[in-house]
Design a protein around this motif. Structure first.
Motif, PDB file in Angstrom:
ATOM      1  N   VAL A  71      41.259  42.699  34.480  1.00 45.33           N
ATOM      2  CA  VAL A  71      41.364  41.362  35.034  1.00 45.33           C
ATOM      3  C   VAL A  71      42.326  41.225  36.091  1.00 45.33           C
ATOM      4  O   VAL A  71      42.535  40.683  37.249  1.00 45.33           O
ATOM      5  N   ASP A  72      43.554  41.874  36.025  1.00 51.10           N
ATOM      6  CA  ASP A  72      44.773  41.894  36.587  1.00 51.10           C
ATOM      7  C   ASP A  72      44.521  42.397  37.868  1.00 51.10           C
ATOM      8  O   ASP A  72      44.891  42.446  38.907  1.00 51.10           O
ATOM      9  N   TRP A  73      43.656  43.780  37.834  1.00 48.75           N
ATOM     10  CA  TRP A  73      43.283  44.410  38.996  1.00 48.75           C
ATOM     11  C   TRP A  73      42.202  43.639  40.069  1.00 48.75           C
ATOM     12  O   TRP A  73      42.448  43.505  41.078  1.00 48.75           O
ATOM     13  N   LEU A  74      41.539  42.615  39.360  1.00 50.42           N
ATOM     14  CA  LEU A  74      40.281  41.873  39.809  1.00 50.42           C
ATOM     15  C   LEU A  74      41.315  40.956  40.680  1.00 50.42           C
ATOM     16  O   LEU A  74      40.925  40.479  41.860  1.00 50.42           O
ATOM     17  N   ARG A  75      42.338  40.206  39.902  1.00 45.92           N
ATOM     18  CA  ARG A  75      43.091  39.276  40.627  1.00 45.92           C
ATOM     19  C   ARG A  75      43.868  39.517  41.815  1.00 45.92           C
ATOM     20  O   ARG A  75      44.481  38.845  42.378  1.00 45.92           O
ATOM     21  N   ARG A  76      43.979  40.706  41.891  1.00 52.89           N
ATOM     22  CA  ARG A  76      44.634  41.440  43.198  1.00 52.89           C
ATOM     23  C   ARG A  76      43.930  40.837  44.593  1.00 52.89           C
ATOM     24  O   ARG A  76      44.543  40.603  45.492  1.00 52.89           O
ATOM     25  N   GLU A  77      42.680  40.638  44.412  1.00 49.35           N
ATOM     26  CA  GLU A  77      41.809  40.355  45.628  1.00 49.35           C
ATOM     27  C   GLU A  77      41.445  38.816  45.492  1.00 49.35           C
ATOM     28  O   GLU A  77      41.114  38.296  46.468  1.00 49.35           O
ATOM     29  N   ASP A  78      41.431  38.351  44.195  1.00 46.89           N
ATOM     30  CA  ASP A  78      40.986  37.022  43.915  1.00 46.89           C
ATOM     31  C   ASP A  78      41.665  36.211  42.812  1.00 46.89           C
ATOM     32  O   ASP A  78      41.383  36.805  41.634  1.00 46.89           O
ATOM     33  N   ASP A  79      42.689  35.683  42.812  1.00 49.68           N
ATOM     34  CA  ASP A  79      43.411  35.093  41.782  1.00 49.68           C
ATOM     35  C   ASP A  79      42.873  34.300  40.972  1.00 49.68           C
ATOM     36  O   ASP A  79      43.316  33.645  39.922  1.00 49.68           O
ATOM     37  N   ALA A  80      41.628  33.848  41.471  1.00 47.85           N
ATOM     38  CA  ALA A  80      40.777  32.777  40.577  1.00 47.85           C
ATOM     39  C   ALA A  80      39.890  33.460  39.528  1.00 47.85           C
ATOM     40  O   ALA A  80      39.317  32.654  38.926  1.00 47.85           O
ATOM     41  N   VAL A  81      39.929  34.739  39.553  1.00 40.29           N
ATOM     42  CA  VAL A  81      38.853  35.391  38.627  1.00 40.29           C
ATOM     43  C   VAL A  81      39.140  34.983  37.258  1.00 40.29           C
ATOM     44  O   VAL A  81      40.306  34.896  36.591  1.00 40.29           O
ATOM     45  N   ASP A  82      38.271  34.730  36.543  1.00 40.89           N
ATOM     46  CA  ASP A  82      38.317  34.364  35.116  1.00 40.89           C
ATOM     47  C   ASP A  82      37.884  35.622  34.171  1.00 40.89           C
ATOM     48  O   ASP A  82      36.872  36.229  34.513  1.00 40.89           O
ATOM     49  N   GLY A  83      38.845  35.571  33.170  1.00 39.57           N
ATOM     50  CA  GLY A  83      38.423  37.040  32.336  1.00 39.57           C
ATOM     51  C   GLY A  83      36.709  36.744  31.545  1.00 39.57           C
ATOM     52  O   GLY A  83      36.492  37.743  30.988  1.00 39.57           O
ATOM     53  N   HIS A  84      36.463  35.485  31.573  1.00 41.18           N
ATOM     54  CA  HIS A  84      35.237  35.219  30.976  1.00 41.18           C
ATOM     55  C   HIS A  84      33.963  35.644  31.965  1.00 41.18           C
ATOM     56  O   HIS A  84      32.867  35.866  31.200  1.00 41.18           O
ATOM     57  N   GLU A  85      34.113  36.009  33.186  1.00 49.22           N
ATOM     58  CA  GLU A  85      33.233  36.383  33.880  1.00 49.22           C
ATOM     59  C   GLU A  85      32.409  37.793  33.788  1.00 49.22           C
ATOM     60  O   GLU A  85      33.183  38.666  33.431  1.00 49.22           O
ATOM     61  N   PHE A  86      31.173  37.975  33.940  1.00 51.90           N
ATOM     62  CA  PHE A  86      30.635  39.275  34.067  1.00 51.90           C
ATOM     63  C   PHE A  86      30.624  39.359  35.477  1.00 51.90           C
ATOM     64  O   PHE A  86      29.494  39.166  36.065  1.00 51.90           O
ATOM     65  N   VAL A  87      31.390  40.470  35.804  1.00 46.25           N
ATOM     66  CA  VAL A  87      31.486  41.045  37.312  1.00 46.25           C
ATOM     67  C   VAL A  87      30.237  42.256  37.359  1.00 46.25           C
ATOM     68  O   VAL A  87      29.833  42.696  36.484  1.00 46.25           O
ATOM     69  N   SER A  88      30.309  42.614  38.596  1.00 43.63           N
ATOM     70  CA  SER A  88      29.130  43.508  38.990  1.00 43.63           C
ATOM     71  C   SER A  88      29.712  45.083  38.458  1.00 43.63           C
ATOM     72  O   SER A  88      30.976  45.133  38.411  1.00 43.63           O
ATOM     73  N   ARG A  89      28.906  45.575  38.089  1.00 43.38           N
ATOM     74  CA  ARG A  89      29.357  47.149  37.499  1.00 43.38           C
ATOM     75  C   ARG A  89      29.612  48.044  38.643  1.00 43.38           C
ATOM     76  O   ARG A  89      30.392  48.889  38.534  1.00 43.38           O
ATOM     77  N   GLN A  90      29.243  47.719  39.640  1.00 40.86           N
ATOM     78  CA  GLN A  90      29.621  48.499  40.972  1.00 40.86           C
ATOM     79  C   GLN A  90      30.961  48.328  41.201  1.00 40.86           C
ATOM     80  O   GLN A  90      31.851  49.153  41.392  1.00 40.86           O
ATOM     81  N   ARG A  91      31.504  46.966  41.047  1.00 37.55           N
ATOM     82  CA  ARG A  91      32.984  46.580  41.143  1.00 37.55           C
ATOM     83  C   ARG A  91      33.821  47.364  40.019  1.00 37.55           C
ATOM     84  O   ARG A  91      34.968  47.709  40.223  1.00 37.55           O
TER      85      ARG A  91
END
Length: 450
Positions: A71-91
């Motif tokens: 989640v910390d890695w995701l938030r480097r690009e989007d600080d609004a990312v929620d840990g409850h989200e189901f993000v893409s497997r490609q990501r």
């Protein structure tokens, strides 16, 4: 120490990541795979951004000691990312690659190398293991870790082999590119692989009829929206310690009923039982395990391996519109007719045979774990040489407490290890990130023991 990691999906990346932080200076890690796609593997090598993780981002950290790592890695690009989200497997594949590169840069004393090659054989020599490659070369290592993942699915009917309109690999990038928008499609299997293919079809504008055929016609359950950490639930310890399968099942059903009466969602009971699953599996004898695989496995899979809410919504929408037909039965015949394949199938509990004319038939039966010459030549050669003990139920291979692969004699072999989904032969719950990252850490610690 010079270590080879054969396979570079999640398990290979996770164990290399752990070793980078543990091996002494001057060591090296060589990651080897045949596809050239490192940090991807079957699960995260998808080319579609519409294929989502089946677990919320907050539970997908590579490092068991840092739960928020992903989640910390995701938030480097989007600080609004929620840990409850189901993000893409490609990501997620991007994350694994980035995490491995950053770890290698931070642990400069240990060299990380990547080699694109097919491993043909693995043979012992005094003090280590030699890998032989398809190009005729060989290399020696102090230790070899096989991080081989799921094996290719088997054809659901022998008549399908070699047919031009049969898609044996649903993950092949160009598998469905030439399909007409209104073409009828048959999907053999109705689990998460089927759902991925269905999502791919819809994303490409496909609007033709789709038949999803499986032995029991079960569909994957969905996660809750905004799924947070499971609510605490104290599981009855008698479930995991009971030996007869019938008693385990009776106690588990009673546990679900007790939770329902207390207003607790069944998913939370499943989460509580997850840590006890290896113990429950190991409590069963060979007969009980066989009964589970024959009768209960499909029901286990659709409840344990759930779909992201967005993916489940696509499934429900196609069922409601009539575009998708869900059926329980088995394939009995396949005929190649003019520009189509005629699929003959017998419904579960029925005598008659129905037919479905399809422009293509896609194998969505899910990966195999049975070792043979076709599924994994390397594992097969190890087995034929007496350097690997396969599971009697075709679930993978056997290892000892140090993840050393057991030879035909039953003893673990020094310097030859395994990590990956084939551990389910002994642990059952060994195919998902939360368990595999723990196994990776434990294996790395075992490898550097004096």
């Amino acid at each position: 120490m010079h270590v080879a990691v054969v396979g570079s999906g999640f398990s290979g990346v996770a164990v290399a990541w752990q070793l980078l932080g543990r091996l002494p200076a001057g060591s090296s890690i060589t990651m080897i795979n045949g596809s050239g796609r490192f940090a991807r593997g079957l699960a995260y090598g998808t080319h579609s951004a519409d294929h989502l993780l089946n677990v919320p981002a907050a539970r997908m950290s590579l490092d068991p000691a840092q739960p928020g790592h992903f989640v910390d890695w995701l938030r480097r690009e989007d600080d609004a990312v929620d840990g409850h989200e189901f993000v893409s497997r490609q990501r997620y594949g991007d994350y694994l690659q980035s995490a491995l590169e950053q770890r290698a840069a931070a642990c400069a004393g240990v060299a990380l190398r990547q080699r694109v090659a097919l491993v043909d054989n693995c043979q012992p020599f005094p003090g280590g293991w030699q890998l032989s490659f398809a190009d005729g070369t060989a290399a020696k290592f102090d230790a070899v870790i096989l991080a081989i993942g799921h094996l290719a699915p088997r054809p659901p009917h022998p008549a399908l082999a070699g047919l031009a309109d049969y898609v044996a690999d649903p993950w092949a990038a160009a598998a469905l590119e030439e399909l007409a928008p209104d073409a009828p499609v048959a999907l053999i299997g109705s689990g998460l692989t089927m759902l991925d293919v269905l999502i791919t079809l819809r994303a490409r504008g496909h609007r033709g009829p789709v038949l999803a055929l499986s032995r029991r016609g079960l569909l994957p359950q969905g996660h809750r929206r905004n799924e947070g950490p499971p609510k605490p639930w104290a599981i009855d310890p008698a479930i995991a310690s009971s030996q007869p399968l019938r008693r385990q099942l009776r106690l588990f059903r009673a546990e679900l009923a007790r939770a329902h009466a207390a207003g607790v969602d069944w998913r939370d009971v499943w989460a509580a039982f997850r840590a006890e699953t290896p113990k429950a599996w190991q409590a069963l004898d060979a007969r009980g395990r066989g009964q589970f695989l024959r009768h209960l496995l499909p029901y286990w899979d659709v409840h344990r391996h759930r779909a992201a809410p967005q993916a489940r919504a696509v499934l429900e929408g196609d069922l409601a519109s009539g575009r998708l037909r869900q059926a329980a039965g088995r394939v009995v015949s396949v005929q190649a007719l003019d520009k189509r394949l005629q699929l003959g199938w017998r419904g579960r509990g029925k005598a008659g045979v129905e037919t479905f004319d399809a422009s293509c038939i896609v194998n969505c039966s899910g990966p195999s774990s049975a070792i043979d010459a076709g599924s994994s030549p390397l594992l097969w050669r190890l087995q034929q040489a007496g350097r690997l003990t396969p599971c009697a139920h075709g679930l993978g291979l056997l290892v000892d407490e140090g993840y050393r692969i057991r030879a035909a004699s039953g003893e673990g072999q020094s310097g030859l290890h395994y990590i990956g989904p084939h551990l389910r032969a002994q642990l059952w719950e060994a195919t998902a990130v939360p368990e595999l990252r723990e196994h990776a850490a434990a294996l790395a610690a075992q490898l550097i023991k004096p």
